[in-house]
Every structure is written in C-alpha cells, then in structure tokens.
Design a protein around this motif. Structure first.
Motif, PDB file in Angstrom:
ATOM      1  N   ARG A  40      -2.658  10.788  -4.424  1.00 29.33           N
ATOM      2  CA  ARG A  40      -2.957  10.018  -5.624  1.00 29.33           C
ATOM      3  C   ARG A  40      -3.993  10.745  -6.485  1.00 29.33           C
ATOM      4  NH1 ARG A  40      -3.094   4.179  -4.025  1.00 29.33           N
ATOM      5  NH2 ARG A  40      -4.563   5.004  -2.524  1.00 29.33           N
ATOM      6  N   GLU A  41      -4.972  11.355  -5.840  1.00 29.14           N
ATOM      7  CA  GLU A  41      -6.039  12.023  -6.588  1.00 29.14           C
ATOM      8  C   GLU A  41      -6.534  13.180  -5.739  1.00 29.14           C
ATOM      9  OE1 GLU A  41      -9.290   9.217  -6.753  1.00 29.14           O
ATOM     10  OE2 GLU A  41      -9.502   9.259  -4.588  1.00 29.14           O
ATOM     11  N   TYR A  62      -7.328   8.184   6.079  1.00 26.59           N
ATOM     12  CA  TYR A  62      -8.237   7.922   7.208  1.00 26.59           C
ATOM     13  C   TYR A  62      -8.170   9.052   8.230  1.00 26.59           C
ATOM     14  CZ  TYR A  62      -9.369   3.335   5.488  1.00 26.59           C
ATOM     15  OH  TYR A  62      -9.846   2.318   4.703  1.00 26.59           O
ATOM     16  N   LEU A  72     -11.838  -0.437 -15.831  1.00 25.78           N
ATOM     17  CA  LEU A  72     -11.861   0.891 -15.200  1.00 25.78           C
ATOM     18  C   LEU A  72     -11.733   1.921 -16.308  1.00 25.78           C
ATOM     19  CD1 LEU A  72      -9.574   0.972 -12.048  1.00 25.78           C
ATOM     20  CD2 LEU A  72     -12.026   1.379 -12.168  1.00 25.78           C
ATOM     21  N   ASP A  95      -2.879   5.458   1.658  1.00 26.82           N
ATOM     22  CA  ASP A  95      -3.945   4.538   2.040  1.00 26.82           C
ATOM     23  C   ASP A  95      -4.235   4.593   3.535  1.00 26.82           C
ATOM     24  OD1 ASP A  95      -4.439   3.437  -0.552  1.00 26.82           O
ATOM     25  OD2 ASP A  95      -2.509   2.418  -0.394  1.00 26.82           O
ATOM     26  N   TYR A  96      -3.270   5.100   4.299  1.00 26.36           N
ATOM     27  CA  TYR A  96      -3.488   5.280   5.740  1.00 26.36           C
ATOM     28  C   TYR A  96      -3.838   6.725   6.073  1.00 26.36           C
ATOM     29  CZ  TYR A  96      -1.543   0.623   6.167  1.00 26.36           C
ATOM     30  OH  TYR A  96      -1.347  -0.726   6.048  1.00 26.36           O
ATOM     31  N   LEU A 141       0.846  -1.193   0.000  1.00 29.87           N
ATOM     32  CA  LEU A 141       0.000   0.000   0.000  1.00 29.87           C
ATOM     33  C   LEU A 141       0.880   1.241   0.000  1.00 29.87           C
ATOM     34  CD1 LEU A 141      -2.681  -1.071   2.648  1.00 29.87           C
ATOM     35  CD2 LEU A 141      -2.846  -1.183   0.167  1.00 29.87           C
ATOM     36  N   ARG A 155      -9.199  15.449  -4.021  1.00 27.93           N
ATOM     37  CA  ARG A 155     -10.559  15.177  -3.550  1.00 27.93           C
ATOM     38  C   ARG A 155     -11.145  16.476  -3.030  1.00 27.93           C
ATOM     39  NH1 ARG A 155      -9.948   9.772   0.170  1.00 27.93           N
ATOM     40  NH2 ARG A 155      -9.009   8.421  -1.393  1.00 27.93           N
ATOM     41  N   ASP A 194     -19.811   8.818  -5.744  1.00 22.62           N
ATOM     42  CA  ASP A 194     -20.344   7.469  -5.546  1.00 22.62           C
ATOM     43  C   ASP A 194     -21.849   7.537  -5.377  1.00 22.62           C
ATOM     44  OD1 ASP A 194     -17.848   6.436  -5.700  1.00 22.62           O
ATOM     45  OD2 ASP A 194     -17.561   6.160  -3.550  1.00 22.62           O
ATOM     46  N   ARG A 203     -14.423  12.962  -5.553  1.00 24.51           N
ATOM     47  CA  ARG A 203     -13.127  12.958  -6.220  1.00 24.51           C
ATOM     48  C   ARG A 203     -13.103  14.076  -7.248  1.00 24.51           C
ATOM     49  NH1 ARG A 203     -14.133   8.954  -2.661  1.00 24.51           N
ATOM     50  NH2 ARG A 203     -12.251   7.741  -2.337  1.00 24.51           N
ATOM     51  N   ARG A 214     -24.766  14.799   0.701  1.00 22.17           N
ATOM     52  CA  ARG A 214     -24.736  15.133   2.129  1.00 22.17           C
ATOM     53  C   ARG A 214     -23.585  16.083   2.396  1.00 22.17           C
ATOM     54  NH1 ARG A 214     -26.114   9.317   2.601  1.00 22.17           N
ATOM     55  NH2 ARG A 214     -23.946   8.951   2.084  1.00 22.17           N
ATOM     56  N   GLY A 261     -23.117   3.123  -4.405  1.00 24.43           N
ATOM     57  CA  GLY A 261     -21.889   2.339  -4.331  1.00 24.43           C
ATOM     58  C   GLY A 261     -21.038   2.367  -5.581  1.00 24.43           C
ATOM     59  N   VAL A 262     -21.509   3.002  -6.658  1.00 24.95           N
ATOM     60  CA  VAL A 262     -20.770   2.993  -7.917  1.00 24.95           C
ATOM     61  C   VAL A 262     -20.190   4.376  -8.200  1.00 24.95           C
ATOM     62  CG1 VAL A 262     -20.916   2.543 -10.394  1.00 24.95           C
ATOM     63  CG2 VAL A 262     -22.316   1.217  -8.806  1.00 24.95           C
ATOM     64  N   ARG A 263     -18.889   4.420  -8.565  1.00 24.23           N
ATOM     65  CA  ARG A 263     -18.230   5.688  -8.874  1.00 24.23           C
ATOM     66  C   ARG A 263     -18.624   6.181 -10.261  1.00 24.23           C
ATOM     67  NH1 ARG A 263     -13.290   6.891  -6.760  1.00 24.23           N
ATOM     68  NH2 ARG A 263     -14.378   6.086  -4.939  1.00 24.23           N
ATOM     69  N   HIS A 264     -19.099   7.421 -10.331  1.00 23.02           N
ATOM     70  CA  HIS A 264     -19.435   8.039 -11.611  1.00 23.02           C
ATOM     71  C   HIS A 264     -18.664   9.346 -11.723  1.00 23.02           C
ATOM     72  CE1 HIS A 264     -23.071   5.542 -12.294  1.00 23.02           C
ATOM     73  NE2 HIS A 264     -23.167   5.564 -10.980  1.00 23.02           N
TER      74      HIS A 264
END
Lengths: 354, 389
Positions: free
Chosen positions: A30-31, A22, A298, A18-19, A14, A33, A71, A121, A115, A74-77
């Motif tokens: 990486r991207e 949080y 992807l 990735d940590y 990782l 947001r 999302d 992203r 919300r 549950g799906v990224r668009h």
C-alpha cells in the motif's frame, strides 16, 4: 486471478498487507516504508539517517527529495528531505540528511530522538532539482546551510562514477563546524583537483553578497548553476543572474517556511472539505492544510512550504490567498484550479475537494 | 420505569447547566491535549491482538475435525470479531483515532468485518443517533424502527411479537444494522429518495457478498475435510458476536431510568451545549465490570462517557468516568450504572412490557420538552437584562 486477489478475498475487508506487515513491516504494497538502520551525526544539529526501504523501492536521481512520514507523539507527520546517498547502492539503503530546526517537530525527532529499527513511511522520490544527463560546461553550485543536501547527493554520485568534472562550489554556513558533511566535502576537494570548494563562514566574513561571485568564480556567468538555500539568498542570486542576462543558467530549489507576506493575511471563512465531508472555520492566516488536519481530514502533505505539491486540492469554489505572496486564486466548479493547501489560507468561504 | 416522569433535570438552573457544560468541555479539552504515544500504542496493540486472534482462529478451524481445535478456533474467531466490531470498528469509525493522522486507523478509511458498509453506518449512527440521542421520532436507535421500547412510541399489534423479534434481531444483529442503515422507513415517509435506497442496497449487496464468501465459502473450502466444522465455527462466531453486540448496545440506552425526550425541532434548536450534554448524560447507561469486560464492549460499558464525548479515544473513558460521576453527584443528577446481568434483565423486562399497549408511569408534572423551552426562555430574558445593563 492474481494470488494476492485470492488472499484478499480471505482477508476482506482487510488486505493481506494488514497481516503481512506484522511479519515484516517493510512488506507493504500500500505504501513504501523504511526501517531506520543508522543515524550518523553530521553537525551539532544535523544527522544523516540510513534507511532500508521496502522491496521495489525506485532508484532516485541525485538532487531529488523523498517524503518521509514519521509518528511523533502518536501523530503522523510528513516532511520532505533530500536524498544524500548515491542511487542504486548494492546494499539497497538510502540516506537522508536532516537539520533540526528550532520547534521543528519532525526534524528534531529525526535528528535527536529517532530509534534504530523505527519504521517510517515513504513516498517515491521526486523533484526537478537534478543535473542533466550530460555535463558539458563547468558547473557552479551555490548552497547555504541545509541547502547543501541535494547538492551533496549530486557530488557523491558524480564522485562514485569517476573523477569529478569542473565544478565551483560556494557553500555558506554560520561557522566551519556548522557545515553539514564538511569533512566529506573537504576530502572531495582534496581528492578531485577539478572540484573547487569555497566555504564562506558568516561568523568571520559576514553575510554573503552575490557580488562576491566575481571574485570567487570569475567565470560564473558561463556556468550552469544549481543553488539551494534560504529565500533571501536565492532572491539575491536570482536578481544578480537576471540583471546580468544569464537567468536561464540558474536552477534553484527553495526551502522556505511559510510566513504570511505583508498584508497577505485576510478575513478567512468557512471551509468545506467536500471529499471527506468535514467543515471548519478558518482564519485568514492559517494554512488550509492545518485547518483540515484540525478538522480531522486526512490531508496529504509533504514539505509544508510550497515546494513539493503533495498537498494540492481542487478549489471548487471560493478564494484562497497565497500566504507567501498575498496572491489570491479563485475556484471554479467546472475547471477547478489545484491549490497548495500548505501555503494557502481561506479568503472567504471555500469548497475544497479533499 | 420510563419517561416522561418528573425530570431528573428539573432542579437545575440555566447557570447550573452552563457550568456543567463548561466542566465537561474542560474534561474533553484536557484529555485531547494529553493524547500521545501511549494512546497510539494502545490502539495498535488492540489491532495486533485482534489480527493475531483472527489468524489463530482461522488456522485452528482449518483442522477443526479435531474437536479441541474447533473450540479454540471458534473462541478465538469470536473474540477477534467482537474486538473488531466494538473496540476497533465502532470507535475508529467514530473518529476517535483520527488525531493520529494514520490513514490505516482513520474514520474515513476504516471498513469493518460486518455485512453493512461503514459509510451507511457512520451516517445513521454517528450523525443521527449521536445527535438526536433518545429523542422520540428522531433517534431511530430507539427500538431500531422495529421494537417499542418507550411508552411514548405508539403501540401496534405486531409489537406483541417483539420478544421473539428481538431474539431474532440479536442472532442476526449485523443484518439488522445493515437493513436499518438502508432507512427504508425514511423512504416510505418520503424523507429519503428511493434512488438513494437502491444505491445503498447495491453497496450492501457488494459488501455482504464478500463477507459471506469469506466466512461461509472460502475458509470452509480451504479446510478440506474440516469444511463442515469450519463452516459451523464461522456461523457460531458471527452469531455470538451478534448476540454480544446486541446485548451491549441495548444496555446502553434501554435500562430503567434512562430518559427519553419528546422534542420537536423547536426544542432541539433551543438546546444549548449544556442541554445537549445533559440529554446524553441522562439518556445513557453504563455497565460495571472488569477490564476485560470493558475491552470486549469496546468501552461502550462507559456509554455515558461515550455519549458525552463520542470522538474521545475509548481507552480514556475509564479515567474520566469518576470525574463525570463527581459532576453528577454535585449537581444531584442520575448516573445510571449497574452490572451486566441486572442491566440486561431490565432491558428484557422493558421489551416484554412494551409489547403490550400502555406502560407509561403516572402523568409527569413537567416534561423535558417544557423544561428545555422554559430554560431557553430564561436564558433569553437574562441576555436581555444583560444587554440593558
């Protein structure tokens, strides 16, 4: 060795990202947001979202758009929306203005269900629909519906720097209440004598005909023009400007959904996504973007209507058909053309490097 | 104890098999259409828990001169590594979460905390094992090219040592998987160019170096005075993870009653979708237990459901299991399932028995291969009748 490289050898396979995300979801290297901080309704079906982007977010140029990844179920668009805030705000926030379109998965989510504190992203701002650094001649803006959004960004930036220059603005909307940021525009028109706003409401005056420009802005031929709205309007404007020999004055941004042009739907074929090793059968009317998504690839994408070029892939062999125009493009393994998967469908077997 | 015995599928008509195929397809379609926010929240919760445990475990091992810290750190790291390997790595790399289109939780981008690279594993596992499940000579997972687990596999003298070989394999399972993915056996038989093996070896070396450096050099070094216990904590966590995954995976296909298939290319070609489903169904074995056990196995305790629907999100296996069981009951099919100690005891017994020659039960009346051929022939004749009509 960079500190983050050392950290990465402690977190492999990782990344420290990735940590760290949080601790703060915006700390992603990486991207980019953003956190949704406020949602302000504009009309019955449009809203402005105030976003706090990740640190290091680049300053945009008014008129540019941003790709937003959301999302839903549950799906990224991913979709593209124009930035409507003034660049480089001291509080670091940016705003996008979104109109909920019927059956629009993402726009409906952003306008009605998003919300506060939700993380979305982002991709860096992009787009060529911008004003030149120096404004010499009086300008003309022609906008319709949500086509106001890039121009809103331009107007707000200009107004934040001082009195607005000579601008004629023709805006089309079904009714007065449907005008996105209508109150803002009218306030600008009151405050800045050189900004003239002509609202055209279809419910009272019927569809706008570019012939009407002669009456509303008699000197339109001499004005560098920025136009954004649905395709029929832009087509009519282009025709008018061209026939008057002033086509070079017109800058347009097309917000156009993908609809197969007459006779454009073809036979389809077997599609190989060579980079990800997936394969699928495609019909001749489904965009390759959708074919790839359903096959689990992807697929990069943004506007899904042929504007932003995020979704391009190298066409190594086979032919694809542009769903808007019916034109076909043929692949070449040595010098593959880049095709926009969101507006292209398979015309026979296709190898796409995605 | 092992196949070929009289087939548990002998009583099915081609119509039955088609109907079973349709029923299973319907279950799959139903679940796929129902996937949404709750499922996405589930996998993100497991990922967050795994990362929390990993951070907690590593942190505790930094001060592991203090014995309770060693115990807590090693336990957390072990659980983190097991979750990462099973519920996350294995399932994400199967593409179970590709529908979310999140590049961070996607089969094409996920890299696991294992010495082997995910690319090699995806080929040997997702493609070879899941396509050719339990087909002798085709499914390299049958004994992992190292062990004899079926009487149809020819006996060689080195099999005498397989109880020992298997113990070593269990302790170093991630290395077993890594070497297995190199497919040296395939290269020896000329089915795979040695140049490919060489490039895979390089890839393995790169990945393994990073893994070893992290677990056995960098983290212990950071622990300063606690370096030795931190090192031992990493060793223990990896070994415990290895033994656990080995146990779960061996309980998936080797307990009593799991069918193997002596198919050639012809029979594989002739298989219908229903036939394929049935091969998965009677070749896999479930493990019974509580929710924590299922989570720790990556829901491979629902091995039957996993083999029927390898790319269906693992959190859904529990809810479809009664429906699969119901199909088995209605069509009088075995659904092999038992608690972990019983299933594992059967695996051990088989490994010991198969280390000696023989082991086949009495001659079967009809082999699976013959059955599939017969069913295909009946399908063809039915189609001819339909065409004539």
């Amino acid at each position: 060795m960079h500190a983050l490289d050392v950290a990465a050898s402690l977190t492999t396979p990782l990344l420290p990202d990735d940590y760290l995300t949080y601790l703060n979801p915006l700390w992603s290297r990486r991207e980019p947001r953003a956190r949704v901080e406020a949602v302000m309704p504009e009309t019955a079906d449009a809203a402005t979202l105030w976003l706090r982007p990740s640190p290091g977010w680049p300053r945009h140029t008014p008129g540019q758009y941003v790709r937003v990844g959301v999302d839903v179920d549950g799906v990224r668009h991913w979709r593209t929306y124009s930035l409507t805030s003034v660049p480089g705000r001291r509080d670091g926030r940016i705003a996008i203005t979104v109109k909920a379109i019927p059956d629009g998965v993402v726009s409906t989510h952003l306008v009605r269900h998003v919300r506060r504190r939700e993380i979305v992203r982002l991709a860096p701002p992009a787009g060529e629909f911008v004003l030149p650094a120096r404004l010499d001649a009086p300008l003309l803006f022609v906008t319709a519906g949500s086509g106001i959004t890039p121009v809103l960004g331009m107007l707000r930036s200009l107004a934040s720097a001082g009195p607005l220059p000579e601008i004629a603005h023709v805006h089309l909307a079904p009714t007065r209440d449907d005008v996105i940021a209508g109150a803002d525009l009218r306030r600008l028109a009151t405050k800045h004598p050189r900004y003239r706003l002509h609202e055209h409401h279809d419910d009272r005056r019927g569809l706008f005909d570019p012939i009407a420009l002669d009456a509303v802005v008699p000197d339109w031929r001499t004005r560098p023009t920025w136009a954004c709205g649905p395709a029929p309007l832009l087509d009519a404007l282009t025709a008018r400007f061209d026939s008057e020999g002033v086509g070079h004055q017109l800058n347009i941004e097309r917000f156009r959904p993908v609809v197969a042009a007459d006779g454009a739907a073809g036979t389809g074929g077997h599609v190989r996504f060579t980079a990800s090793g997936r394969e699928a059968e495609a019909d001749g009317a489904t965009p390759l973007l959708v074919v790839g998504e359903e096959a689990g690839v992807l697929m990069p994408h943004g506007c899904r209507m042929g504007i932003c070029h995020t979704c391009v892939g190298a066409l190594c062999s086979g032919s694809v058909r542009d769903l808007r125009t019916g034109e076909t493009t043929t692949g070449d393994a040595d010098d593959p053309p880049m095709v926009r998967t969101c507006v292209s469908a398979a015309a026979g077997p296709v190898d796409l490097h995605l | 104890m092992s196949s070929p015995t009289a087939s548990p599928l002998a009583h099915l008509t081609p119509e039955d098999i088609e109907a079973i195929g349709r029923e299973l397809d319907a279950i799959r379609d139903e679940v796929m259409a129902d996937l949404g926010e709750e499922d996405a929240a589930y996998i993100r919760k497991v990922i967050a828990a795994q990362r929390g445990l990993e951070v907690g475990g590593r942190a505790a091992l930094l001060v592991s001169l203090f014995p309770p810290a060693w115990l807590a750190g090693t336990t957390m790291l072990t659980v983190a590594k097991i979750l990462e390997n099973m519920e996350l790595g294995h399932n994400i790399m199967h593409g179970q979460w590709d529908w979310m289109r999140d590049p961070e939780i996607h089969s094409t981008t996920w890299e696991w905390d294992n010495v082997s690279s995910s690319d090699g594993w995806k080929h040997s596992h997702n493609f070879q094992h899941h396509t050719f499940t339990n087909v002798i000579g085709k499914d390299r997972d049958l004994g992992y090219t190292l062990l004899r687990v079926d009487p149809e596999q020819p006996w060689r003298p080195w099999h005498l040592a397989q109880p020992l070989t298997d113990t070593v394999l269990a302790l170093f399972f991630e290395w077993g998987v890594a070497f297995y993915d190199l497919e040296i056996d395939e290269a020896r038989q000329g089915k795979r160019p040695w140049s490919e093996v060489a490039s895979d070896v390089k890839r393995l070396a790169r990945k393994a170096t990073k893994q070893l450096a992290k677990d056995y050099v960098l983290w212990p070094a950071l622990a300063g005075p606690s370096a030795v216990p931190a090192f031992l904590g990493s060793v223990t966590a990896n070994a415990a993870r290895n033994v656990w995954t080995h146990t779960v995976i061996f309980c998936g296909h080797f307990p009593d009653g799991a069918q193997t298939f002596d198919y050639g290319e012809e029979q594989l070609e002739a298989e219908s979708r229903g036939d394929w489903y049935l091969r998965q169904l009677v070749g896999s074995c479930n493990i019974e237990g509580g929710p924590f056990m299922h989570l720790m196995t990556g829901n491979l305790s629902y091995q039957i459901e996993h083999h029927l629907f390898p790319d269906l999100p693992s959190n859904r296996y529990a809810e479809i299991s009664p429906r699969v069981r119901d199909i088995c009951q209605r069509y009088d099919l075995p659904y092999i399932s038992g608690p972990l100690p019983r299933q594992y005891a059967q695996v051990v017994r088989k490994i010991v028995r198969m280390s000696f020659p023989g082991g086949a039960p009495s001659e079967p009346t009809q082999t699976e291969a013959e059955l599939v051929a017969e069913r295909a022939a009946r399908r063809r004749s039915r189609m001819r009748v339909a065409a004539v009509a």
